[in-house]
Design a protein around this motif. Structure first.
Motif, PDB file in Angstrom:
ATOM      1  N   THR A  31       0.845  -1.182   0.000  1.00 35.35           N
ATOM      2  CA  THR A  31       0.000   0.000   0.000  1.00 35.35           C
ATOM      3  C   THR A  31       0.886   1.239   0.000  1.00 35.35           C
ATOM      4  O   THR A  31       1.853   1.295   0.732  1.00 35.35           O
ATOM      5  CB  THR A  31      -0.898   0.026   1.264  1.00 35.35           C
ATOM      6  OG1 THR A  31      -1.687  -1.155   1.275  1.00 35.35           O
ATOM      7  CG2 THR A  31      -1.791   1.239   1.286  1.00 35.35           C
ATOM      8  N   TYR A 143      -5.989  -3.647   1.194  1.00 35.99           N
ATOM      9  CA  TYR A 143      -6.686  -2.580   1.918  1.00 35.99           C
ATOM     10  C   TYR A 143      -7.660  -3.185   2.916  1.00 35.99           C
ATOM     11  O   TYR A 143      -7.720  -2.770   4.076  1.00 35.99           O
ATOM     12  CB  TYR A 143      -7.443  -1.652   0.965  1.00 35.99           C
ATOM     13  CG  TYR A 143      -8.231  -0.607   1.723  1.00 35.99           C
ATOM     14  CD1 TYR A 143      -7.608   0.568   2.144  1.00 35.99           C
ATOM     15  CD2 TYR A 143      -9.564  -0.798   2.052  1.00 35.99           C
ATOM     16  CE1 TYR A 143      -8.310   1.518   2.877  1.00 35.99           C
ATOM     17  CE2 TYR A 143     -10.269   0.138   2.782  1.00 35.99           C
ATOM     18  CZ  TYR A 143      -9.636   1.291   3.185  1.00 35.99           C
ATOM     19  OH  TYR A 143     -10.332   2.221   3.926  1.00 35.99           O
ATOM     20  N   GLU A 147      -7.145  -2.082   6.678  1.00 40.09           N
ATOM     21  CA  GLU A 147      -7.889  -0.836   6.895  1.00 40.09           C
ATOM     22  C   GLU A 147      -7.774  -0.328   8.329  1.00 40.09           C
ATOM     23  O   GLU A 147      -7.485   0.853   8.556  1.00 40.09           O
ATOM     24  CB  GLU A 147      -9.368  -1.036   6.532  1.00 40.09           C
ATOM     25  CG  GLU A 147     -10.194   0.234   6.707  1.00 40.09           C
ATOM     26  CD  GLU A 147     -11.637   0.033   6.317  1.00 40.09           C
ATOM     27  OE1 GLU A 147     -12.147   0.850   5.538  1.00 40.09           O
ATOM     28  OE2 GLU A 147     -12.254  -0.945   6.801  1.00 40.09           O
TER      29      GLU A 147
END
Length: 167
Positions: A31, A143, A147
């Protein structure tokens, strides 16, 4: 002359090595994200906050209800005075907005704002007195798994640090 050239050449070599090291580090990350924020001193006079979480535009990851509960717990454990009842509507509140674009490439934004009623030209309006957030791209599975970590590490913890710095 030779020593200046060698120094310049050495500095360029160091820069190239640093860039290649950093580039390989970023290539291994799943990410990529960036952060922004401002105005921690505006939190100084606030004694209690409400919490509102909005995740209407992002069906990936944790549900809005579970995020609301988890975020409130994290903030309270870290000394942030969260009013769990909605009776005091005029209290300043933390608004956390989570948005994403689910088409490839997946992109997300997570924003924390402290909003307070302020008087402007004799009218009461809501004003953003503090803001901090993160945005980036990721794979959807990455994700979804990360998160909560993103929210805590990149948004909540900086807010908690800013809060404590002015109290």
């Amino acid at each position: 002359m030779k020593s200046v050239f060698r120094t310049t050449q050495t500095i360029q070599t160091i820069k190239i090595l640093a860039l290649s090291t950093v580039s390989s580090l970023f290539l291994t990350l799943e990410t990529a994200a960036a952060t922004y924020g401002w105005q921690p001193e505006s939190l100084k006079e606030i004694s209690q906050l409400q919490l509102r979480v909005s995740k209407k535009e992002c069906p990936i990851g944790i549900s809005q209800q579970n995020l609301q509960s988890g975020i409130a717990t994290h903030l309270i454990k870290n000394g942030i005075p969260i009013n769990k009842t909605n009776k005091a509507e005029r209290n300043p509140y933390i608004k956390i907005s989570i948005n994403c674009k689910t088409r490839d490439p997946f992109a997300f934004s997570i924003m924390l704002q402290v909003i307070q009623e302020v008087a402007v030209n004799g009218k009461n309006i809501e004003g953003i007195i503090y803001s901090h957030g993160t945005y980036g791209t990721s794979g959807i599975p990455e994700y979804s798994r990360g998160e909560q970590r993103l929210i805590v590490t990149w948004v909540l913890n900086p807010f908690i640090s800013d809060w404590k710095s002015v109290k």
